[in-house]
Design an enzyme around this catalytic site. Structure first.
Site, PDB file in Angstrom:
ATOM      1  N   ASN A  37       0.878  -1.173   0.000  1.00 32.01           N
ATOM      2  CA  ASN A  37       0.000   0.000   0.000  1.00 32.01           C
ATOM      3  C   ASN A  37       0.913   1.220   0.000  1.00 32.01           C
ATOM      4  O   ASN A  37       1.419   1.635   1.040  1.00 32.01           O
ATOM      5  CB  ASN A  37      -0.905  -0.018   1.235  1.00 32.01           C
ATOM      6  CG  ASN A  37      -1.851   1.160   1.288  1.00 32.01           C
ATOM      7  OD1 ASN A  37      -1.755   2.095   0.498  1.00 32.01           O
ATOM      8  ND2 ASN A  37      -2.758   1.138   2.247  1.00 32.01           N
ATOM      9  N   ARG A  55      -2.522  -1.927  -3.431  1.00 26.86           N
ATOM     10  CA  ARG A  55      -3.684  -1.053  -3.266  1.00 26.86           C
ATOM     11  C   ARG A  55      -3.461   0.187  -4.133  1.00 26.86           C
ATOM     12  O   ARG A  55      -2.485   0.902  -3.972  1.00 26.86           O
ATOM     13  CB  ARG A  55      -3.839  -0.632  -1.812  1.00 26.86           C
ATOM     14  CG  ARG A  55      -5.003   0.342  -1.612  1.00 26.86           C
ATOM     15  CD  ARG A  55      -4.825   1.166  -0.361  1.00 26.86           C
ATOM     16  NE  ARG A  55      -5.909   2.139  -0.222  1.00 26.86           N
ATOM     17  CZ  ARG A  55      -5.751   3.349   0.307  1.00 26.86           C
ATOM     18  NH1 ARG A  55      -4.564   3.737   0.713  1.00 26.86           N
ATOM     19  NH2 ARG A  55      -6.761   4.171   0.408  1.00 26.86           N
ATOM     20  N   HIS A  85     -12.356   3.884  -0.068  1.00 30.40           N
ATOM     21  CA  HIS A  85     -12.453   2.893   1.009  1.00 30.40           C
ATOM     22  C   HIS A  85     -13.205   1.641   0.548  1.00 30.40           C
ATOM     23  O   HIS A  85     -13.770   0.904   1.376  1.00 30.40           O
ATOM     24  CB  HIS A  85     -13.163   3.467   2.245  1.00 30.40           C
ATOM     25  CG  HIS A  85     -12.393   4.520   2.974  1.00 30.40           C
ATOM     26  ND1 HIS A  85     -12.993   5.639   3.532  1.00 30.40           N
ATOM     27  CD2 HIS A  85     -11.075   4.652   3.225  1.00 30.40           C
ATOM     28  CE1 HIS A  85     -12.080   6.394   4.096  1.00 30.40           C
ATOM     29  NE2 HIS A  85     -10.897   5.825   3.930  1.00 30.40           N
ATOM     30  N   ARG A 142      -9.439  16.796   6.756  1.00 35.27           N
ATOM     31  CA  ARG A 142     -10.236  17.149   5.579  1.00 35.27           C
ATOM     32  C   ARG A 142     -11.608  17.678   5.996  1.00 35.27           C
ATOM     33  O   ARG A 142     -12.197  17.194   6.959  1.00 35.27           O
ATOM     34  CB  ARG A 142     -10.383  15.937   4.659  1.00 35.27           C
ATOM     35  CG  ARG A 142      -9.144  15.639   3.838  1.00 35.27           C
ATOM     36  CD  ARG A 142      -9.273  14.340   3.083  1.00 35.27           C
ATOM     37  NE  ARG A 142      -8.594  13.262   3.772  1.00 35.27           N
ATOM     38  CZ  ARG A 142      -8.613  11.980   3.378  1.00 35.27           C
ATOM     39  NH1 ARG A 142      -9.302  11.633   2.306  1.00 35.27           N
ATOM     40  NH2 ARG A 142      -7.970  11.061   4.050  1.00 35.27           N
ATOM     41  N   GLU A 153      -8.205  -4.696   4.954  1.00 32.41           N
ATOM     42  CA  GLU A 153      -8.049  -4.423   3.533  1.00 32.41           C
ATOM     43  C   GLU A 153      -6.942  -5.267   2.902  1.00 32.41           C
ATOM     44  O   GLU A 153      -7.043  -5.672   1.741  1.00 32.41           O
ATOM     45  CB  GLU A 153      -7.776  -2.934   3.330  1.00 32.41           C
ATOM     46  CG  GLU A 153      -8.955  -2.057   3.733  1.00 32.41           C
ATOM     47  CD  GLU A 153      -8.595  -0.592   3.870  1.00 32.41           C
ATOM     48  OE1 GLU A 153      -8.897   0.177   2.949  1.00 32.41           O
ATOM     49  OE2 GLU A 153      -8.016  -0.233   4.913  1.00 32.41           O
TER      50      GLU A 153
END
Length: 397
Positions: free
Chosen positions: A10, A90, A179, A240, A385
């Site tokens: 990732n 990923r 996601h 964010r 994940e």
């Protein structure tokens, strides 16, 4: 020991997470993180057999390649090289081109790089990780698993923006969602917990971490999600802003702000950090709130209120609801945040199971609330994940 391992990578703009997973069980044999790439303090650390090791990255350039090289050496030292069957990556943005996991070749790599406009912080870094891994493992098949792929089942009414149609046809401006691997994984695990086929289930998946998103999942497919064209929209996050009146951007530009200032503020100085004035970390916000800090209290209230609002609105695309699923670092571990979200959902009949909520933390799954009104539960399910990436890579072999 299994003789079939998958290396999962990732790759971020200044970091690289990795894990070697047993392809049969999903067990992480070794896992680690390279971080602070581009800085003098760049390091790589890993965990094996419960022991943690950390090393400085001393190469002056291309820290992604150095990290991959160190991972290769580590795998060789541990004797796993001959047992690796694939490398899974990923990749954040697959646009409309990629609707599922694909084997990487030169054409796929070029497509990933061409989508950099849609994910300028993520796709170039993902491509760097792929290139480094291809150099290090030239004989191993490499696979790309896209954050956006799971959401490609959204109906057009859910992904279309209410803007001039040529902005979609010419620039691909639409809701993509992110996601996806996390929402995919926890929805499958929730169906198992409820002993119900995922193809006959309805879930609202709530991934809460430094990045956060909600996803409505009907019969195993994403039908709506809170992140949009970029990972900036939707929920308030660590740094964010989430949903924002776009007129604010025009207002700030007219006030003399540069495009870079606006981008930096909305992406890196908003959310928990901006509202609290203290920190982007939810734990720090909770600690400060307990000590009477008003900004931290407001950040907590804004965050939990907005999450509950999204959950309520995502009953609309579903015909029924089997469960709300909390996952991600905050969703899996923060008792006060889950408790306040559930309190905000009292109109939907959710009553907290206090012991269940306290027990479902730090890697433990469980039922934390029940709504007799909706005949639904609220669950906590730790996401994985890396396991999704490993599984989907092996399936394509």
């Amino acid at each position: 020991m299994s003789n079939s391992f998958v290396l999962v990578i990732n790759s971020g703009s200044s970091s690289l997470k990795f894990a070697v997973l047993d392809s049969a069980t999903g067990e992480a044999i070794v896992s680690g993180l390279g971080e602070c790439f581009g800085l003098p303090e760049a390091v790589i650390c890993w965990k094996y057999n419960g022991e943690k090791t950390e090393e400085a990255i001393t190469e002056p350039d291309n820290h992604h390649q150095h990290a991959i090289n160190r991972i290769v050496a580590l795998i060789e030292t541990l004797g796993f090289t001959n047992d690796l069957v694939a490398v899974g990556h990923r990749i954040v943005h697959g646009g409309e081109k990629f609707t599922s996991t694909v084997r990487i070749d030169d054409e796929v790599l070029a497509e990933i790089e061409s989508l950099a406009d849609l994910a300028p912080l993520h796709n170039p870094a993902g491509a760097l990780g792929v290139q480094a891994a291809m150099l290090a493992f030239p004989s191993l098949p490499q696979f790309a698993v896209f954050d956006t792929a799971f959401h490609q089942t959204m109906p057009q009414k859910a992904f279309t923006g209410a803007i001039a149609s040529e902005l979609y046809s010419e620039y691909g401006i639409r809701r993509y969602g992110f996601h996806g691997t996390s929402h995919y994984f926890v929805s499958r695990e929730a169906a198992k917990m409820l002993n119900k086929p995922v193809e006959e289930s309805s879930f609202i998946s709530v991934h809460l971490g430094n990045g956060a998103s909600v996803c409505a999942i009907s019969n195993g497919e994403s039908v709506d999600t809170s992140m949009g064209f970029t990972p900036l929209s939707g929920l308030m996050m660590g740094t964010r802003c989430g949903d924002l009146d776009p007129g604010i951007i025009e207002f700030l530009l007219k006030k003399g702000w540069s495009q870079e200032q606006v981008f930096e503020t909305l992406n890196k100085k908003s959310g928990f950090l901006g509202v609290s004035g203290l920190t982007s970390d939810a734990r720090g916000v909770l600690d400060a709130m307990e000590n009477g800090h008003e900004g931290a209290k407001l950040a907590f209230e804004v965050f939990t209120y907005r999450v509950a609002k999204y959950i309520g609105s995502y009953l609309i695309p579903l015909n029924s609801l089997d469960a709300i699923i909390f996952t991600g670092g905050i969703g899996e571990n923060s008792l006060p945040i889950r408790r306040e979200i559930l309190r905000n959902l009292s109109l939907l009949g959710f009553v907290e199971d206090e012991k269940g909520n306290e027990d479902a933390r730090f890697g433990n799954a469980g039922v934390i609330a029940t709504s007799e009104l909706l005949n639904a539960k609220a669950l906590v399910i730790p996401t994985n994940e890396e396991w999704v990436i490993a599984q989907q890579s092996v399936e394509l072999l």
